[in-house]
Design an enzyme around this catalytic site. Structure first.
Site, PDB file in Angstrom:
ATOM      1  N   PHE A  60       0.811  -1.230   0.000  1.00  0.00           N
ATOM      2  CA  PHE A  60       0.000   0.000   0.000  1.00  0.00           C
ATOM      3  C   PHE A  60       0.840   1.274   0.000  1.00  0.00           C
ATOM      4  O   PHE A  60       0.345   2.346  -0.326  1.00  0.00           O
ATOM      5  CB  PHE A  60      -0.945   0.018   1.223  1.00  0.00           C
ATOM      6  CG  PHE A  60      -0.263   0.418   2.508  1.00  0.00           C
ATOM      7  CD1 PHE A  60      -0.036   1.756   2.807  1.00  0.00           C
ATOM      8  CD2 PHE A  60       0.162  -0.533   3.428  1.00  0.00           C
ATOM      9  CE1 PHE A  60       0.613   2.138   3.976  1.00  0.00           C
ATOM     10  CE2 PHE A  60       0.814  -0.167   4.594  1.00  0.00           C
ATOM     11  CZ  PHE A  60       1.040   1.171   4.867  1.00  0.00           C
TER      12      PHE A  60
ATOM     13  N   GLU B 196       9.677  -3.777  13.030  1.00  0.00           N
ATOM     14  CA  GLU B 196       9.279  -2.713  12.097  1.00  0.00           C
ATOM     15  C   GLU B 196       8.021  -2.048  12.659  1.00  0.00           C
ATOM     16  O   GLU B 196       7.020  -2.721  12.901  1.00  0.00           O
ATOM     17  CB  GLU B 196       8.987  -3.311  10.720  1.00  0.00           C
ATOM     18  CG  GLU B 196       8.558  -2.260   9.714  1.00  0.00           C
ATOM     19  CD  GLU B 196       8.426  -2.806   8.296  1.00  0.00           C
ATOM     20  OE1 GLU B 196       7.869  -3.896   8.119  1.00  0.00           O
ATOM     21  OE2 GLU B 196       8.886  -2.113   7.369  1.00  0.00           O
TER      22      GLU B 196
ATOM     23  N   CYS C 187       9.869   1.511   3.437  1.00  0.00           N
ATOM     24  CA  CYS C 187      10.782   0.427   3.811  1.00  0.00           C
ATOM     25  C   CYS C 187      12.205   0.959   3.958  1.00  0.00           C
ATOM     26  O   CYS C 187      13.082   0.236   4.392  1.00  0.00           O
ATOM     27  CB  CYS C 187      10.732  -0.692   2.790  1.00  0.00           C
ATOM     28  SG  CYS C 187      11.319  -0.151   1.197  1.00  0.00           S
TER      29      CYS C 187
HETATM   30  P1  NAD Z   1       1.543  -6.613   3.170  1.00  0.00           P
HETATM   31  O1  NAD Z   1       2.574  -7.672   3.236  1.00  0.00           O
HETATM   32  O2  NAD Z   1       0.451  -6.611   4.166  1.00  0.00           O
HETATM   33  O3  NAD Z   1       0.811  -6.634   1.735  1.00  0.00           O
HETATM   34  C1  NAD Z   1       1.545  -6.702   0.540  1.00  0.00           C
HETATM   35  C2  NAD Z   1       0.696  -7.420  -0.494  1.00  0.00           C
HETATM   36  O4  NAD Z   1       0.397  -8.731  -0.035  1.00  0.00           O
HETATM   37  C3  NAD Z   1      -0.633  -6.718  -0.745  1.00  0.00           C
HETATM   38  O5  NAD Z   1      -0.904  -6.719  -2.123  1.00  0.00           O
HETATM   39  C4  NAD Z   1      -1.635  -7.574   0.034  1.00  0.00           C
HETATM   40  O6  NAD Z   1      -2.905  -7.627  -0.572  1.00  0.00           O
HETATM   41  C5  NAD Z   1      -1.002  -8.956   0.002  1.00  0.00           C
HETATM   42  N1  NAD Z   1      -1.326  -9.729   1.208  1.00  0.00           N
HETATM   43  C6  NAD Z   1      -1.627  -9.264   2.444  1.00  0.00           C
HETATM   44  N2  NAD Z   1      -1.842 -10.287   3.294  1.00  0.00           N
HETATM   45  C7  NAD Z   1      -1.678 -11.421   2.587  1.00  0.00           C
HETATM   46  C8  NAD Z   1      -1.747 -12.814   2.913  1.00  0.00           C
HETATM   47  N3  NAD Z   1      -2.060 -13.235   4.134  1.00  0.00           N
HETATM   48  N4  NAD Z   1      -1.484 -13.707   1.945  1.00  0.00           N
HETATM   49  C9  NAD Z   1      -1.164 -13.314   0.701  1.00  0.00           C
HETATM   50  N5  NAD Z   1      -1.102 -12.004   0.341  1.00  0.00           N
HETATM   51  C10 NAD Z   1      -1.325 -11.065   1.265  1.00  0.00           C
HETATM   52  O7  NAD Z   1       2.317  -5.215   3.151  1.00  0.00           O
HETATM   53  P2  NAD Z   1       1.692  -3.751   3.205  1.00  0.00           P
HETATM   54  O8  NAD Z   1       1.149  -3.524   4.576  1.00  0.00           O
HETATM   55  O9  NAD Z   1       0.822  -3.496   2.046  1.00  0.00           O
HETATM   56  O10 NAD Z   1       3.016  -2.871   2.995  1.00  0.00           O
HETATM   57  C11 NAD Z   1       3.894  -2.533   4.025  1.00  0.00           C
HETATM   58  C12 NAD Z   1       5.058  -3.484   4.107  1.00  0.00           C
HETATM   59  O11 NAD Z   1       5.739  -3.533   2.859  1.00  0.00           O
HETATM   60  C13 NAD Z   1       6.107  -3.052   5.123  1.00  0.00           C
HETATM   61  O12 NAD Z   1       6.556  -4.173   5.807  1.00  0.00           O
HETATM   62  C14 NAD Z   1       7.218  -2.466   4.258  1.00  0.00           C
HETATM   63  O13 NAD Z   1       8.498  -2.484   4.830  1.00  0.00           O
HETATM   64  C15 NAD Z   1       7.139  -3.354   3.077  1.00  0.00           C
HETATM   65  N6  NAD Z   1       7.756  -2.754   1.910  1.00  0.00           N
HETATM   66  C16 NAD Z   1       8.979  -3.227   1.546  1.00  0.00           C
HETATM   67  C17 NAD Z   1       9.649  -2.670   0.483  1.00  0.00           C
HETATM   68  C18 NAD Z   1      11.000  -3.159   0.099  1.00  0.00           C
HETATM   69  O14 NAD Z   1      11.508  -2.714  -0.912  1.00  0.00           O
HETATM   70  N7  NAD Z   1      11.620  -4.059   0.820  1.00  0.00           N
HETATM   71  C19 NAD Z   1       9.060  -1.607  -0.229  1.00  0.00           C
HETATM   72  C20 NAD Z   1       7.796  -1.161   0.146  1.00  0.00           C
HETATM   73  C21 NAD Z   1       7.153  -1.745   1.242  1.00  0.00           C
END
Ligand code: NAD
Length: 485
Positions: free
Chosen positions: A150, A376, A282
């Protein structure tokens, strides 16, 4: 609702999900319902894969110089639509307008890189034996998927879309169900830029659709960006299904501050890093380690943090659950003996009672075993630990399971180099609070911040989105004979 319900985008057209299930999209800025998004079914995904498979032969055979013309036009359309895209980001994600504009500017830079790909994938050729040439070329993989989080509704999709598609693949993207509007606009712009139908598709949804992506036999490669918990699941499930996978996870980025660091510049960098995008990056600074006598810098950090105003220079966090989670971390640290020097709990913005804001928060005298030091938080919070030596600070950084970024602030080149060498992170900053490499350098962490090989952007991504073909060629047997001829 401020916007029409979002739909899937399959084969160049909007497509109503067969599931009939919709989820509300709420703006973090004011808690208002702004749209809804389908929770798609595996059948919707299958329709998208079929469309992408049909599009693949023609698209993959289109010369790359022609394919990138779409991205030259897309870049222009990002520029032309920067205001509309930025407004969408503000509304669905809660960022400030300046942050949203910066996100589109970064998307433009990513697209420029994709436009340069013909220059970077020329392959190699060598006469390896008399009359025999070996030649390599990069070829597209097929139908690929990109699952995104998101926190960057435009930038993270643009980490993968221009490169994967310019390299000849057909793509299905699964936006975050929390911020689906920007991705829908991106689909419109790609169509306007002349991308053939079926090359780019969007299937909205949550867990069910992510699992279906990992399992679908028609998808060759999966990229994922999100939390470490889900990155591990996606990596394990996709690779078990024999797909290639690159899954980027969460982070806990450390800033190591030495007493000789330039006070004002350091304080500004620390605060910008921890509070930019409301700490939902991130690459955000989350833990700071003050080495020796750094009270003067901590004091200045507090002054800088107090200048930041929720609703003006600080956006909202994504939802009520996020606000509660962040505030709970702060309260627990306080109960365990840490000192909250600047307290962002219970921040409110006039006229936006239901907005989900957390003010900038500075917590000092945090111990390395506290949750705020290790986990985090994903909010505008910096947890300050104190050590006497640089080695103690490095040990704390190294012990953390994540490994996205680490920065050092000092005027001493020797100390800076020592940290560059010893920090266990994929992206290192020296007097830089958010050490995101710019194109053509690639983006990617280490340890539990990334599963798979290579990085997601820049030159490193070429390998992920292509296969290497090696040809050995003999046209002229008369050329002579030696060991291989
Ligand atoms: P999230 O892991 O909750 O969701 C990411 C994606 O996975 C979304 O499209 C979501 O619909 C899907 N998802 C959620 N729960 C799921 C499940 N149980 N099974 C399968 N798919 C699922 O992450 P978020 O809250 O959207 O984003 C924030 C996180 O992303 C933070 O931890 C941040 O550090 C990380 N992030 C990392 C980077 C990087 O480059 N390492 C970049 C941006 C964000």
């Amino acid at each position: 609702m401020r916007y029409e319900p979002v739909q899937n985008y399959i084969n160049g057209r909007l497509s109503v999900s067969s599931s009939g299930k919709m989820l509300n999209v709420i703006s973090p800025l004011d808690g208002e319902l702004i749209s809804s998004v389908p929770l798609s079914s595996a059948k919707d995904l299958d329709d998208a894969v079929k469309a992408a498979k049909v599009a693949f032969p023609a698209w993959s055979k289109t010369p790359i110089k022609e394919r990138v013309q779409v991205f030259f036009r897309y870049k222009y359309l990002l520029e032309k639509n920067i205001n509309e895209l930025s407004l969408l980001i503000c509304e669905e994600n809660g960022k400030t307008m300046a942050e949203a504009v910066a996100e589109i500017e970064k998307s433009i830079e990513l697209t420029e890189f994709a436009c340069s790909l013909p220059q970077l994938i020329t392959g190699e050729v060598l006469e390896v034996s008399k009359g025999i040439d070996c030649r390599t070329e990069r070829v597209p993989i097929g139908v690929v998927a990109s699952i995104v989080p998101f926190n960057f509704p435009a930038m993270v999709p643009n980490w993968t879309i221009p490169n994967a598609i310019a390299l000849g693949n057909c793509m299905i993207i699964k936006p975050s169900e929390k911020v689906p509007l920007t991705a829908a606009k991106i689909a419109q712009l790609l169509k306007e830029a002349g991308l053939p139908d079926g090359v780019f598709n969007i299937v909205n949804g949550d867990r069910e659709i992510v699992e279906a992506i990992c399992d679908h036999p028609g998808i060759e490669a999966v990229s994922f960006v999100g939390s470490t918990k889900i990155a591990k699941i996606v990596y394990q499930r996709s690779t078990q299904n024999l797909k290639r996978c690159l899954a980027l996870g969460g982070a806990k980025n450390h800033l190591l501050i030495l007493p000789d660091a330039k006070t004002e510049m350091t304080a500004q960098n620390v605060v910008a890093s921890m509070s930019g995008c409301a700490g939902q990056r991130c690459m955000a600074a989350s833990a700071m380690i003050g080495i020796g006598a750094v009270d003067h810098i901590v004091e200045k950090i507090c002054d800088e943090a107090k200048k930041i105003i929720p609703g003006k220079t600080l956006g909202a966090v994504i939802n009520k659950e996020a606000k509660e989670r962040i505030e709970k971390y702060i309260t627990e640290a306080e109960q365990q003996g840490a000192k909250v020097l600047v307290d962002g709990r219970h921040a409110e913005v006039a006229g936006k009672k239901n907005g989900t804001y957390v003010g900038p928060t500075v917590i000092d005298f945090v111990k390395p075993d506290m949750a705020v030091a290790k986990e985090e938080i994903f909010g505008p919070v910096i947890s300050i630990m104190r050590t006497n030596t640089l080695d103690e600070a490095i040990a704390i950084e190294n012990a953390n399971p994540y490994g996205n970024a680490a920065s050092v602030f000092t005027q001493n080149g020797g100390y800076a180099r020592y940290v560059m060498e010893k920090a266990s992170a994929g992206m290192i900053g020296v007097n830089v609070g958010v050490p995101v490499p710019r194109e053509p350098f690639s983006f990617g962490g280490w340890n539990e911040s990334r599963f798979g090989v290579g990085d997601i952007t820049g030159k490193s991504s070429i390998e992920f989105w292509t296969k290497l073909k090696k040809s050995t060629i003999k046209w002229n047997p008369e050329a002579g004979v030696n060991w291989m001829s």
